[in-house]
Design an enzyme around this catalytic site. Structure first.
Site, PDB file in Angstrom:
ATOM      1  CG  ASP A 140      59.324-139.255   1.986  1.00  0.00           C
ATOM      2  OD1 ASP A 140      59.763-140.411   1.830  1.00  0.00           O
ATOM      3  OD2 ASP A 140      58.195-138.913   1.625  1.00  0.00           O
ATOM      4  CG  ASN A 182      56.026-142.200  -6.167  1.00  0.00           C
ATOM      5  OD1 ASN A 182      57.192-142.229  -5.831  1.00  0.00           O
ATOM      6  ND2 ASN A 182      55.143-143.069  -5.699  1.00  0.00           N
ATOM      7  CG  LEU A 183      56.687-139.560 -11.817  1.00  0.00           C
ATOM      8  CD1 LEU A 183      57.397-139.607 -13.166  1.00  0.00           C
ATOM      9  CD2 LEU A 183      57.400-138.603 -10.865  1.00  0.00           C
ATOM     10  CG  ASP A 224      49.464-142.492   1.715  1.00  0.00           C
ATOM     11  OD1 ASP A 224      48.331-142.665   2.185  1.00  0.00           O
ATOM     12  OD2 ASP A 224      49.899-143.105   0.719  1.00  0.00           O
ATOM     13  N   GLY A 242      52.463-136.842  -2.476  1.00  0.00           N
ATOM     14  CA  GLY A 242      51.464-136.074  -3.198  1.00  0.00           C
ATOM     15  C   GLY A 242      50.968-134.848  -2.465  1.00  0.00           C
ATOM     16  CB  CYS A 250      47.541-144.378  -2.337  1.00  0.00           C
ATOM     17  SG  CYS A 250      46.881-142.932  -1.500  1.00  0.00           S
ATOM     18  NE  ARG A 269      50.206-140.832  -4.763  1.00  0.00           N
ATOM     19  CZ  ARG A 269      50.950-141.832  -5.217  1.00  0.00           C
ATOM     20  NH1 ARG A 269      50.987-142.078  -6.513  1.00  0.00           N
ATOM     21  NH2 ARG A 269      51.659-142.590  -4.394  1.00  0.00           N
ATOM     22  CE  LYS A 326      58.320-140.678  -3.050  1.00  0.00           C
ATOM     23  NZ  LYS A 326      57.038-141.188  -2.525  1.00  0.00           N
TER      24      LYS A 326
END
Length: 324
Positions: A54, A62-63, A121, A33, A176, A65, A78
């Site tokens: 990543d 995920n989409l 994150d 994000g 999250c 954010r 990703k």
């Protein structure tokens, strides 16, 4: 210069500043994000070399954010998708995709750059990056978002490290995934990361390093403070990796069978956190032997290490399965 005409006319940039951006290499760790907003801004600004690290793949949840991705990207790397998107925005820059998780084994290989952005994150990855950047003198722009709030700050380089500002284990174990996060909050912090990156490369005042900005989404409110005088901790618990564990280590896997069927290392012993006060062989250890505490994110291991540091005579290291 047609591409950059609207920013080159700014006195903060100019042609000399644009040349500095073109010569810069930024490593972005995490393509989620935060990076979804930071990456297109950095690519559009003309950062000459971007390296995106990543090891995860795009997922449906995920989409909301991670707006750099689409439903058609679900299941794809990703890092690789983000690399293609950045190149499609600016074909004049170099973009490298590293579809791997950053850990203590590979951090030296992937993070040689003018600047590092922590968009990962992950408690473990943030501290692994901070330790590396503090040791090598590379500036680090780190951000974190949870729920409806978050922060972004400039660490290392000429400033104190993340450990100087946050020396103890985080109070909350929420993520999250467990607590949730508001998409615009993440995007706002990602935009701030990009701005601070440009500020640092262009030497725009106030200085980026040694300053932390807190953001509260619902009120659209920010506050900031400087931490130039924050002292580095005398001792701390390093993050290690399964590949770096030794035969002489006492390796404790704190995860239950329901959380992880396999031990993080064949030599490990599975012991719940509550039972770690009586570690097997503890009284026989001397100051040269290590205790390796392992869990999913590194947070339980860190908190357990804080409880045991006055009882264990040797070094204690932490292993996070999510960063392995």
């Amino acid at each position: 210069m047609t591409r950059y005409a609207r920013q080159v006319i700014l006195p903060e940039i100019g042609e000399a500043g644009q040349d500095r951006l073109a010569a810069a290499h930024i490593v972005i760790v995490g393509a989620g994000g935060l990076a979804a907003t930071a990456l297109p801004l950095l690519a559009g600004a003309g950062i000459g070399h971007l390296t995106i690290i990543d090891g995860d793949r795009v997922e449906m949840d995920n989409l909301h954010r991670q707006t750099f991705f689409t439903e058609g990207d679900i299941g794809l790397s990703k890092a690789e998708v983000a690399s293609v998107r950045c190149k499609s925005l600016n074909s004049d820059i170099v973009v490298d995709a590293v579809p791997a998780r950053l850990n203590p084994v590979n951090v030296d290989d992937y993070t040689t750059a003018d600047l590092v952005l922590d968009c990962a994150d992950s408690y473990a990855v943030s501290y692994i990056l901070s330790d590396h950047c503090h040791r090598t003198g590379i500036p680090l722009i780190s951000a974190s978002a949870l729920g409806v709030t978050g922060y972004v700050g400039g660490f290392c380089g000429t400033a104190p490290s993340l450990r100087a500002l946050f020396p103890q284990a985080p109070e909350s174990g929420e993520s999250c995934e467990s607590l949730g996060v508001m998409g615009p909050v993440v995007s706002a912090l990602g935009a701030m990361q990009a701005q601070l990156a440009l500020n640092h490369l262009l030497a725009i005042e106030p200085p980026t390093l040694g300053r932390l900005i807190r953001y509260h989404g619902p009120a659209c409110r920010t506050s900031s403070f400087c931490f130039h005088d924050a002292a580095e901790p005398d001792t701390y618990f390093r993050f290690s990796s399964p590949a770096l564990l030794r035969d002489s280590d006492l390796i404790i896997d704190l995860r239950g069978h329901d959380e992880a069927a396999d031990l993080i290392d064949p030599r490990a012993r599975r012991i719940p956190v509550a039972e770690c006060t009586n570690l097997p062989g503890r009284t026989a250890q001397d100051a040269t032997d290590r205790l390796a505490l392992c869990c999913a994110t590194g947070l339980r291991a860190w908190r357990t290490a804080e409880r045991l540091e006055n009882r264990w005579p040797g070094e204690i290291v932490l292993v996070a399965a999510s960063a392995s």
